[in-house]
Design a protein around this motif. Structure first.
Motif, PDB file in Angstrom:
ATOM      1  N   VAL A 112       0.962  -1.260  -0.355  1.00  0.00           N
ATOM      2  CA  VAL A 112      -0.063   0.022   0.700  1.00  0.00           C
ATOM      3  C   VAL A 112       0.761   1.077   0.322  1.00  0.00           C
ATOM      4  O   VAL A 112       0.674   2.099  -1.047  1.00  0.00           O
ATOM      5  CB  VAL A 112      -0.797  -0.095   1.186  1.00  0.00           C
ATOM      6  CG1 VAL A 112      -1.982   1.414   1.546  1.00  0.00           C
ATOM      7  CG2 VAL A 112      -2.146  -1.274   0.930  1.00  0.00           C
ATOM      8  N   LEU A 113       1.769   1.830   0.590  1.00  0.00           N
ATOM      9  CA  LEU A 113       2.707   2.670   0.787  1.00  0.00           C
ATOM     10  C   LEU A 113       3.365   2.809  -0.384  1.00  0.00           C
ATOM     11  O   LEU A 113       3.702   3.837  -0.961  1.00  0.00           O
ATOM     12  CB  LEU A 113       3.586   1.947   1.971  1.00  0.00           C
ATOM     13  CG  LEU A 113       3.052   2.857   3.438  1.00  0.00           C
ATOM     14  CD1 LEU A 113       4.408   2.203   4.671  1.00  0.00           C
ATOM     15  CD2 LEU A 113       3.406   4.287   3.489  1.00  0.00           C
ATOM     16  N   VAL A 116       0.626   4.049  -2.914  1.00  0.00           N
ATOM     17  CA  VAL A 116       0.408   5.257  -2.498  1.00  0.00           C
ATOM     18  C   VAL A 116       1.523   6.383  -2.428  1.00  0.00           C
ATOM     19  O   VAL A 116       1.072   7.470  -3.438  1.00  0.00           O
ATOM     20  CB  VAL A 116      -0.015   5.077  -0.968  1.00  0.00           C
ATOM     21  CG1 VAL A 116      -0.036   6.406  -0.455  1.00  0.00           C
ATOM     22  CG2 VAL A 116      -1.573   4.945  -0.804  1.00  0.00           C
ATOM     23  N   SER A 117       3.088   5.779  -2.844  1.00  0.00           N
ATOM     24  CA  SER A 117       3.672   6.517  -2.765  1.00  0.00           C
ATOM     25  C   SER A 117       4.404   6.796  -4.831  1.00  0.00           C
ATOM     26  O   SER A 117       4.179   8.047  -4.924  1.00  0.00           O
ATOM     27  CB  SER A 117       5.156   6.429  -2.834  1.00  0.00           C
ATOM     28  OG  SER A 117       5.181   6.068  -0.990  1.00  0.00           O
ATOM     29  N   LEU A 120       1.372   9.356  -5.262  1.00  0.00           N
ATOM     30  CA  LEU A 120       1.632  10.840  -5.745  1.00  0.00           C
ATOM     31  C   LEU A 120       2.479  11.375  -5.953  1.00  0.00           C
ATOM     32  O   LEU A 120       2.717  12.730  -6.550  1.00  0.00           O
ATOM     33  CB  LEU A 120       1.751  10.441  -4.012  1.00  0.00           C
ATOM     34  CG  LEU A 120       0.389  10.554  -3.078  1.00  0.00           C
ATOM     35  CD1 LEU A 120       0.393  10.508  -1.789  1.00  0.00           C
ATOM     36  CD2 LEU A 120      -0.437  11.982  -3.321  1.00  0.00           C
ATOM     37  N   LEU A 148       1.445  13.911   2.137  1.00  0.00           N
ATOM     38  CA  LEU A 148       0.247  13.170   1.255  1.00  0.00           C
ATOM     39  C   LEU A 148       1.176  12.149   2.001  1.00  0.00           C
ATOM     40  O   LEU A 148       1.040  10.705   2.668  1.00  0.00           O
ATOM     41  CB  LEU A 148       0.469  13.231   0.897  1.00  0.00           C
ATOM     42  CG  LEU A 148      -1.466  14.465   0.782  1.00  0.00           C
ATOM     43  CD1 LEU A 148      -1.542  14.781  -0.319  1.00  0.00           C
ATOM     44  CD2 LEU A 148      -2.151  14.410   1.385  1.00  0.00           C
ATOM     45  N   THR A 149       2.718  11.788   1.161  1.00  0.00           N
ATOM     46  CA  THR A 149       3.256  11.075   1.482  1.00  0.00           C
ATOM     47  C   THR A 149       3.338   9.375   3.229  1.00  0.00           C
ATOM     48  O   THR A 149       3.436   9.216   3.181  1.00  0.00           O
ATOM     49  CB  THR A 149       4.424  10.664   0.879  1.00  0.00           C
ATOM     50  OG1 THR A 149       3.928  10.950  -0.605  1.00  0.00           O
ATOM     51  CG2 THR A 149       5.593   9.316   0.873  1.00  0.00           C
ATOM     52  N   SER A 152       0.279   8.955   5.111  1.00  0.00           N
ATOM     53  CA  SER A 152       0.725   7.284   4.509  1.00  0.00           C
ATOM     54  C   SER A 152       1.194   6.683   5.580  1.00  0.00           C
ATOM     55  O   SER A 152       0.820   5.595   5.824  1.00  0.00           O
ATOM     56  CB  SER A 152       0.523   7.487   2.913  1.00  0.00           C
ATOM     57  OG  SER A 152       1.613   7.390   2.812  1.00  0.00           O
ATOM     58  N   TRP A 153       2.523   7.034   5.601  1.00  0.00           N
ATOM     59  CA  TRP A 153       3.226   6.173   6.012  1.00  0.00           C
ATOM     60  C   TRP A 153       3.022   6.403   7.383  1.00  0.00           C
ATOM     61  O   TRP A 153       3.002   5.098   8.252  1.00  0.00           O
ATOM     62  CB  TRP A 153       4.967   7.008   6.783  1.00  0.00           C
ATOM     63  CG  TRP A 153       5.649   6.490   5.265  1.00  0.00           C
ATOM     64  CD1 TRP A 153       5.790   6.866   3.410  1.00  0.00           C
ATOM     65  CD2 TRP A 153       7.115   5.505   5.159  1.00  0.00           C
ATOM     66  NE1 TRP A 153       6.925   6.192   3.470  1.00  0.00           N
ATOM     67  CE2 TRP A 153       7.147   5.203   4.052  1.00  0.00           C
ATOM     68  CE3 TRP A 153       6.849   4.493   6.239  1.00  0.00           C
ATOM     69  CZ2 TRP A 153       8.493   4.586   3.508  1.00  0.00           C
ATOM     70  CZ3 TRP A 153       8.382   3.932   6.182  1.00  0.00           C
ATOM     71  CH2 TRP A 153       8.850   4.069   4.585  1.00  0.00           C
ATOM     72  N   VAL A 155      -0.509   6.501   8.855  1.00  0.00           N
ATOM     73  CA  VAL A 155      -1.699   5.833   8.663  1.00  0.00           C
ATOM     74  C   VAL A 155      -1.300   4.063   8.918  1.00  0.00           C
ATOM     75  O   VAL A 155      -1.798   3.528   9.228  1.00  0.00           O
ATOM     76  CB  VAL A 155      -2.627   6.621   7.456  1.00  0.00           C
ATOM     77  CG1 VAL A 155      -3.999   5.497   7.513  1.00  0.00           C
ATOM     78  CG2 VAL A 155      -3.394   7.439   7.841  1.00  0.00           C
ATOM     79  N   VAL A 156      -0.708   4.061   7.410  1.00  0.00           N
ATOM     80  CA  VAL A 156       0.258   2.007   7.500  1.00  0.00           C
ATOM     81  C   VAL A 156       0.720   1.811   8.344  1.00  0.00           C
ATOM     82  O   VAL A 156       0.099   0.725   8.877  1.00  0.00           O
ATOM     83  CB  VAL A 156       0.752   1.970   5.923  1.00  0.00           C
ATOM     84  CG1 VAL A 156       1.222   0.882   6.032  1.00  0.00           C
ATOM     85  CG2 VAL A 156      -0.229   3.047   4.841  1.00  0.00           C
TER      86      VAL A 156
END
Length: 179
Positions: A112-113, A116-117, A120, A148-149, A152-153, A155-156
């Protein structure tokens, strides 16, 4: 008294303006009524054109540098994110949290990371190039993508910790042992 406009005046020197009558007399044409001219519209900054005034001249190099920084980080962390459970186990080696097995949650979280990275970065690159071509300020686009990256880190990683039973039991084990 004589009209000051009819009196001959010296030829304008360098940097001075001649009156429309003087220009017409030098050209040998009749004097025309002056047209009201609209000020010229500012042209958008062309790619590779003259530098924009003020802080905008730094926008293009700063935007490119931030995008390069994002690309380097994506390449640098790509392998670790695609094998995130091993990465987390090696990161906790030699610490009191070494016994925690992150397992499947970390593997999925790494994918997921990475996704998403990558997304983005691609969106930030596309939007930045479009804004630079239009002559608009673009340095904030890679900054927002980086923020945002990072979000996301966070959150994950929180999701991985909540899905790993050993990670949640670890603080309780410390308080029970008296350490």
């Amino acid at each position: 008294m004589s009209d000051p406009r009819s009196a001959p005046r010296p030829i304008p020197q360098y940097g001075e303006y001649a009156t429309p009558e003087e220009v017409a007399a030098l050209r040998g044409v009749a004097v025309e009524a002056p047209l009201a001219e609209a000020p010229p519209a500012p042209a958008p900054a062309a790619v590779g054109g003259p530098a924009a005034p003020g802080g905008r001249r730094y926008d293009r190099p700063v935007t490119i540098a931030l995008l390069l920084f994002g690309a380097i980080n994506l390449v640098q962390y790509g392998a670790a994110l695609l094998d995130f459970d091993t990465f987390l186990e090696s990161a906790t080696a030699g610490t009191p949290t070494e016994s925690i097995d992150f397992g499947d949650a970390a593997r999925v979280g790494g994918y997921v990371l990475f996704g998403v990275s990558l997304l983005l970065f691609l969106v930030a690159g596309f939007v930045s190039v479009q804004r630079l071509r239009r002559g608009r300020v673009a340095f904030w686009v890679p900054l927002v993508a980086g923020a945002l990256t990072v979000a996301s880190w966070v959150v994950v990683l929180v999701a991985i910790v909540f899905q790993t039973p050993d990670a949640l039991a670890y603080p309780l084990a410390l308080t029970a042992s008296g350490t």
